[in-house]
Design an enzyme around this catalytic site. Structure first.
Site, mmCIF file in Angstrom:
data_model
loop_
_atom_site.group_PDB
_atom_site.id
_atom_site.type_symbol
_atom_site.label_atom_id
_atom_site.label_comp_id
_atom_site.label_asym_id
_atom_site.label_seq_id
_atom_site.Cartn_x
_atom_site.Cartn_y
_atom_site.Cartn_z
ATOM 1 N N SER A 96 0.815 -1.202 0.000
ATOM 2 C CA SER A 96 0.000 0.000 0.000
ATOM 3 C C SER A 96 0.859 1.266 0.000
ATOM 4 O O SER A 96 1.614 1.492 -0.941
ATOM 5 C CB SER A 96 -0.955 -0.074 1.197
ATOM 6 O OG SER A 96 -1.973 0.878 1.095
ATOM 7 N N HIS A 121 -3.077 -1.933 -3.953
ATOM 8 C CA HIS A 121 -4.543 -1.861 -3.914
ATOM 9 C C HIS A 121 -4.969 -0.403 -3.890
ATOM 10 O O HIS A 121 -4.149 0.498 -3.758
ATOM 11 C CB HIS A 121 -5.133 -2.634 -2.733
ATOM 12 C CG HIS A 121 -4.709 -2.156 -1.383
ATOM 13 N ND1 HIS A 121 -4.942 -2.866 -0.251
ATOM 14 C CD2 HIS A 121 -4.062 -1.042 -0.967
ATOM 15 C CE1 HIS A 121 -4.480 -2.214 0.795
ATOM 16 N NE2 HIS A 121 -3.936 -1.098 0.385
#
EC number: 3.4.21.92
Length: 194
Positions: A96, A121
């Site tokens: 992330s 993501h």
């Protein structure tokens, strides 16, 4: 507290300072754990201090589950801002906002250890309150997602539509898969490989 306990505490302090001094001398920074404002302040301060000390290369070791995107942005931007070249070494997991920091350097200076895992993501947010405030936050998250996907596409060489599709949900990559994807240039097994 007895004398033995006091001696143990006294011994710990110089070791910490000695370790910090050795890390500064070796021009190494560790980004371990969640990305937050406190970590961003520490890492950005270290980057500026190392840049002021010399133009020699800096190594950043990243092992992070991600965290606050704007804190990751500040580290990402500072890496690009300073004069010394920065090498990224992924270890553990680079996820992330940690992946955002990791791609701040050109691909040829992005390395990882063999068991590193990567997670890409879309950003998430938790908001509550009035419907109009929730709508504003949703628009901001969408803009952030588009910006992060453009950064990731530029860093990996992947088409933006592929990044959009891959990051729609959690997208995990092994070290080898990350190399094929364009996140990593080389998988290293020792400091001599850097």
């Amino acid at each position: 507290m007895n004398d033995e306990d006091q001696d143990d505490k006294t011994k710990e302090l110089p070791l910490g300072k000695e370790t910090e001094a050795n890390l500064f001398k070796s021009r190494s920074i560790f980004i371990y754990g969640p990305i937050n404002q406190e970590l961003a302040q520490k890492v950005c301060s270290q980057l500026v201090a190392l840049a002021a000390a010399s133009d020699e290369d800096i190594r950043i070791y990243v092992n992070s589950p991600g965290g606050h995107v704007e804190s990751g942005d500040s580290i990402h931007d500072m890496i690009k801002f300073i004069k010394p070249k920065v090498w990224m070494i992924g270890t553990g997991w680079v996820a992330s906002a940690g992946a955002l920091i990791y791609v701040a350097t050109p691909k040829e200076r992005r390395l990882c250890l063999p068991n590193t895992r990567f997670l890409l993501h879309q950003p998430s947010g938790g908001t509550r309150g009035m419907a109009s405030d929730i709508e504003i936050q949703a628009r901001e998250i969408i803009k952030m997602n588009e910006r992060l996907n453009r950064i990731m596409a530029a860093a990996t060489g992947q088409p933006l539509d592929k990044i959009d599709k891959d990051t729609d949900r959690d997208y995990w990559l092994s070290a080898e898969e990350a190399k094929d994807y364009g996140l990593v240039s080389r998988i290293v097994t020792s400091q001599a490989d850097i």
